[in-house]
Structure formats: C-alpha cells, structure tokens
Design an enzyme around this catalytic site. Sequence first.
Site, PDB file in Angstrom:
ATOM      1  CD1 TRP A 354       0.945  -0.417   3.008  1.00  0.00           C
ATOM      2  CD2 TRP A 354      -0.477   1.224   3.552  1.00  0.00           C
ATOM      3  NE1 TRP A 354       1.329   0.073   4.239  1.00  0.00           N
ATOM      4  CE2 TRP A 354       0.478   1.076   4.599  1.00  0.00           C
ATOM      5  CE3 TRP A 354      -1.468   2.190   3.685  1.00  0.00           C
ATOM      6  CZ2 TRP A 354       0.457   1.876   5.745  1.00  0.00           C
ATOM      7  CZ3 TRP A 354      -1.488   2.981   4.823  1.00  0.00           C
ATOM      8  CH2 TRP A 354      -0.519   2.826   5.842  1.00  0.00           C
ATOM      9  CG  ASP A 355       4.881   0.755   1.436  1.00  0.00           C
ATOM     10  OD1 ASP A 355       3.966   0.069   1.914  1.00  0.00           O
ATOM     11  OD2 ASP A 355       6.058   0.697   1.836  1.00  0.00           O
ATOM     12  CD  GLU A 481       2.902  -4.331   9.102  1.00  0.00           C
ATOM     13  OE1 GLU A 481       4.015  -4.733   9.486  1.00  0.00           O
ATOM     14  OE2 GLU A 481       2.574  -4.273   7.898  1.00  0.00           O
ATOM     15  CE  LYS A 589       6.520  -2.281  11.647  1.00  0.00           C
ATOM     16  NZ  LYS A 589       6.288  -3.328  10.638  1.00  0.00           N
ATOM     17  CD  GLN A 590       2.740   0.959  10.145  1.00  0.00           C
ATOM     18  OE1 GLN A 590       3.071  -0.174  10.452  1.00  0.00           O
ATOM     19  NE2 GLN A 590       2.774   1.401   8.908  1.00  0.00           N
TER      20      GLN A 590
HETATM   21  C1  BGC Z   1       5.152  -1.355   7.529  1.00  0.00           C
HETATM   22  C2  BGC Z   1       4.095  -1.458   6.445  1.00  0.00           C
HETATM   23  C3  BGC Z   1       4.762  -1.244   5.106  1.00  0.00           C
HETATM   24  C4  BGC Z   1       5.918  -2.194   4.902  1.00  0.00           C
HETATM   25  C5  BGC Z   1       6.675  -1.950   3.621  1.00  0.00           C
HETATM   26  C6  BGC Z   1       6.262  -2.327   7.243  1.00  0.00           C
HETATM   27  O1  BGC Z   1       7.271  -2.184   8.193  1.00  0.00           O
HETATM   28  O2  BGC Z   1       4.594  -1.631   8.788  1.00  0.00           O
HETATM   29  O3  BGC Z   1       3.105  -0.480   6.658  1.00  0.00           O
HETATM   30  O4  BGC Z   1       3.825  -1.410   4.096  1.00  0.00           O
HETATM   31  O5  BGC Z   1       6.827  -2.029   5.966  1.00  0.00           O
HETATM   32  O6  BGC Z   1       7.229  -0.679   3.583  1.00  0.00           O
END
Ligand code: BGC
Length: 761
Positions: A354-355, A481, A589-590
């Site tokens: 999804w990035d 996550e 995490k984010q």
């Molecule tokens: C993040 C995801 C991301 C992925 C790839 C992961 O560490 O939690 O949101 O899509 O990295 O960049």
Amino acid sequence: MSKQMIKKDFPLTNEELRLQETLFHTANGYIGVRGNFEEGYPMDYISSRGQYINGVYDVAEMKQAEQLYGFPNKKEVILNVADTQSVHLYLDGEEVTAFSQGVREMCRVLDMEKGTASRQFIWKNEQGKEVTVSYRRMTSFVLLPLFTIEIKITSHDFEGTLSIVSEHHGTAHNFVNPDDPRMAAETEDYLSVAETIYEEEQAVSKITAVTKTSNLAVQTLVFHEASPQLELGAVEESESISVVYDGQIKSGETASIIKYSLFIDSRRYELEKAGADLLAKVREKTLMEWYRVQEEYLQKFWQRAELSVGGDPLLNESLNYSLYSLIQSAGKDGISNIAAKGLSGEGYEGHYFWDTEIYMMPFFTLTYPEIASKLIEFRYMILDKARENARTLGHKQGALFPWRTISGTESSGYYPSGTAQYHINSDIAYSIIQYYHATGDIDCLLNYGGEILIETSRLWLDVGHYEGTRFVLNCMTGPDEYTCVVNNNYYTNQSVQYQLRWLVKLYPLLKEKNALFIEQLGVTDEEMTAYQAAADAMYLPYSDELQIHAQDDSFLEKPILPIEELPKEKFPLLLHYHPLYLYRHQVCKQADLVLAYFLHDQAFDEEALKRGYAYYEKRTTHDSSLSSCIFSIVANQIGEVEKAYHYFDESSKIDITNSHHNTQDGIHAANMGGTYLGLVFGFAGLRIREDFLELTPRLPEKWSNCHFSVMYQGSLLHITIDKERICLSLEEGAAVDVTVYGQQGIVSSENEWEIPYRKEQ
Ligand code: BGC
C-alpha cells in the site's frame, strides 16, 4: 542550487560500504543497479551486489508451519539478475582497486540533474607512480533497458601496460539474512543460464537466463567502446563472458572504456528481436548524447518536481534525494509498480505494498500524473488475481488486493500483519479518487479506475455486516502492525466510508459516459443504494470517556506498554518481542488513526484531533518508516509547527543518515514519498479537493521560505511561501481555483495571486 550528493568519507567500513551501495544506486523504474565497486572488494567484505528488473520475479516456496486453508505456500521474489558491473583494471600487472595501499582522494557523487553516479580516486603503484581512476554510471531514463559504465584512467606519471578485464555474468544470487523478517531467509538459484553467445562481428556478448518457476527469461547484451590505446584481446566464454582490452599508457595520457549493458525481459519484450533493435538504437547516439538526453529528461522532471526550503542545506539535499529516488523507483509501464525499496535493494523481496498508493502516488499525481495513471493501470492489470484472492478468503463477490506482491499473487506469509490488512483496497480506491480530482482524467476512470472502485466496494459489502443499525468490519488489521486482526479498525472503516461515498457520487458520470464495465459487471442503481446505506451506517469507534476516536473496538481496553521506559536497544520492537505480546498492549508501530486524521481531515474537529494526537503519539514507536512523516503532517494540522518540524526532520533524513539502520538493504521508498507529503501536505497544508486546491501554509522557525510546483487539472502552478506572503503563479494551463487559509482566489496566466502569510493560526 546544484543537486548533488557527495561522499568523501573513506576508508569504508563494511557497513558504510553496503549503505553507499544503496545510496548510490542508479535506476530508472525499469532497471536498478546497486552502487557496487566494479573491481569488487577484499575477501572479508560482505557486499550486496545487485541488479534488478522491475516486475521480473520468480516463485519461491513459502513453508507454512501449519498449512491452513488459503495460506499461500508460494511467494513472488524479485530477482537479482545478470551482473554486468564487474570490470578489473591492471597496470603493469598490478590490480587497481579502491582498497589498494596508498589510495587517496576517494570521492563519490550522485548527480541528480545529470542522472549519473560517479566515483573517483588516485591510485599509486609499488614504485609510487600515480593514476586517477574515475567511473561514471548511468541507467537511462530515455532508453530504459540501458545501463552504462564509463571508466577513465589518467596517468600522472605512470608509464606501462594497461589491461582491462570486463565481465558479464548471466546470473547472480539474491541476498539473504535469516535473522531479519524484512529480508529473504533462504536462497535459491532462481535463474539459470540458457544461452551464452559472443557475437564476434559486433563484439557483443549476449546471455539469456531463465527462471526456475515463473517461466520468465532475462537477456543481457554487453558491448564496449575503448580509447585508441586499447585493443580487444582475449575473449573467454563459458557460463560467463569476459573480454580483455590491452594497451600502453603514458604519463599525462587518459585511456578509457565504456561498457554498455542492455537488460531485457520476456514480460515486456520478444527477446531476440528486441535485443537487435535496442543494440541498433544504442549505437545511434554517442555516450555524450545519451548523457545529454538524460539531462534533458531530468530538467523537465525537476521543473515539475522542484521542492526547496530556505535555511536548511542538508534538508534540501535529502528532499532532492527523496524525489530523485521516487523517479528512479517508479514503474512507468503499467506492468510494474514501486517496490518498498525501489530498485535499490532486496529488502521486502521487491514487493509492492500500500506504500505506493498512500505514500508515493500523491507525488506523481501532482507532478507526473502520467506515471500515476500507469500505477493505477498496474492495479487494474492484477485485478483478476485480486478477484481470485477474494474467493480464496471466502468472499462471494468483489476483489481483495494482495498485501504484498509483484505480479498479483499474495506473497505475504504472516497473515495477521499481511493479508489481514484489507485496507489496501480502500487505499487503492483513495488514490484513484484523489488522482481523478487532481487531473480530471475521466478516461482513466472509465478504463481502469472505475472497475477497481466497483470490485473493491463489492468486497466491502461482502465482508462487512449490519449489527443493528451499524455497518461493521470485523477481523482485519489496520496500518498499525502491532495491533492485529481487530474489529472496526477506525482507519479502515473511515477509508471505506470515503470510498463508498465517492463511488456513489461518481456513478452517474460513469453511467453517462457509458462505462463498459457497468454492463459487463452488471452494476445496478440498487447496488449504489446499498453502498450509500453502508457508508452512512459505517461504525466509527469513539470513546466517550477519553473523548477520542478509538483505533478499534478493543485497543483502548488493553494495558499500555510504557515505551518510554524500554531500553533503546529493544527497538524496533518487532525484533525483540513476540507478536502476541505486542498485540495485547496499547502500542503502535506506526500512524494508524493519525493517518485517518490526515487523509480524512474534513471529518474531524480540531479539538478531537488534538486530544487523539496527544493520546496516540504517546503510544507510537515509529518503528516503521511510514510513521514520522504522518505525525509531522498532523502536527501541522493542529498548529504545532515546531513538533511538525521535529518529525519531518527525522523522517526526511532516514536514508541519508541511515537512522533505521537498514538502508543497506534498500531505500525506504514510502518514506521518500512521505517526505514530499510532509512538506507539501504538511507545511504548505495542501489538500486536493474536488474542484479546487486548498493551502494552509505554516513555516517552522528555521526556514525562511519554501517553494514547490504542482500540476492540477493540467495546469502547472508555482507556489512560494515565505514569512511575509504566499505567491501563486501559473506557468501553463487554464486558471485554477485555490483557497489559501480558507480565502478563495483564482490563479491564471494574467493573475498571479499574493496573500499575506499568517503567523498565528
Ligand atoms: C510497515 C508497512 C509497510 C511495509 C513496507 C512495514 O514495516 O509496517 O506499513 O507497508 O513495511 O514498507
């Protein structure tokens, strides 16, 4: 201001070397080559020598400890393809390397206006005689399969023989790190050489390699141009091909060799024919001409993408690097996308996430909409596989895009923080809706985007259900996550609501334009009524007690993990704690809900936003590089400009300072897009609305001004913000409606618009 990144810090540790391999990679969205040394490294160095073709993959086993129904047992992986980087130089039989005794004045330059990466050093032989050796590399933005290395040896006082051995290997190994879940844990020989040919007449070496499982082929063609002192000598041919050039060099003289490599793959090309055509094409121009057209391409790029701030040179370097990385990484052909590490390394095995849609698309939508539309076309290309994926997961209708993929097959092994992230569907929808608002490109909706909106919406109706009057979405994971498989992730629910509402709104237009898919998919007016009803009934969790929105149904009931008390070496937490431990706590995490604050800003009032921001900020580790940039944007929304600056500064320099300690595995491409978002959507406060652009500028103390350009509905606008005024001017296209601090205005070729900067907001 020149756009260069310069590094002079030699000798290198192994870690720095791998970092520089990433930072000095050259790529064009089709091929990417890591910045490895042509001559190789001492035995005790570990390097990730790599070259990749976007979208070229093989299929690897993905062993599940327990093979439950629907768990993928195969994954797609990017391939490390043919190595054409190796060139060895010998002066009077002594090998010239960057690691030889007495090497001095080592310097590397990435020139982001010329589109080249160079390296230079002075080398001394045992008798104390010196030469300057310089290497310049380019992956062409104009002829995508082309990669060149130009090597010059200039003698200061050396006289003697020069011998150059240039190698062409048809295969290479993928990099492995079993201790890091973000890297491949096992290696395989994905590619094997099918044919090696040296065509003497043209002095071209050609190697074709085939994949083990995915049935793809990669062909590389290599030829050289040498300066008059050098003559082609031996050619050795086995699995690899090496050619030798020999000659004499005198004091004050320069000898040179240019190595041209062409990379082509069977997903895009009919190999034999394409190889011959491309060879002819490369030879139509001299290297100097290829350099010139590269520079012209980038001139146009920077004219649209220019972004600068006054008062922070290091920041400007990282801004340029971010934008340059994005153009280097983006697939531009509708059959490839943007990998999490671009084409700079093998982290996340070359997967698209999804990035792309949430972090990187806005940059392309606002500067290179033609690339953004290709990224949408890519999602359309894999729509059938997304339909299959939905069936595997038990859905009777609709499509579910894979969380990680290269050609459309779900490649995430750990479903709680993989497949369960259904929000990828609404992220893709969001990017299509935003793209349409910014460009008015109805054809893209009719041909690709509209069908994606329908199929992803159908999935939402299938997965969601009514609980009384509420429409709920259960058992899925939001962006965070560290909190997995929950009911009613706020971010997801709100994004779905947005998607459904916009689909209903766009439907009459799609019908009026006779969108083919309406009939093909049997779309009805009743279906739209169902979308509208689900959107209106969408459950958006809120805590009356805390007066904040809840990340999901259970998040606020869990114990808090006191992250400020944990030792530094425990971060990122994912490398030190069992997932269940993290899932049981309030720890992020984010950005999750905070991302909804940004993308759906009109849905929140300022006070709720301030409370929520303060709450979730304390619980977020920013262990993902997709986080700080979003916290920066929302800090701006709530008027905390210096905090916004702190987050922005941190996120914009992640790769050039290697602050996440894994840039050696590849750049953090989403964060590069996030840096753009942080400046344009954060400090300038830009929002793409249906019929106008909105700006709410704020500048941190440290900056005197900022400047950028955007394409909106086909018009190119320049925007300059300083602490006195905001100036908007139009370079091309029709007049644009803009609001600044809520005040409406029109910017046209006759009418620049200037309004005073507001210090307090
Ligand atoms: C993040 C995801 C991301 C992925 C790839 C992961 O560490 O939690 O949101 O899509 O990295 O960049």
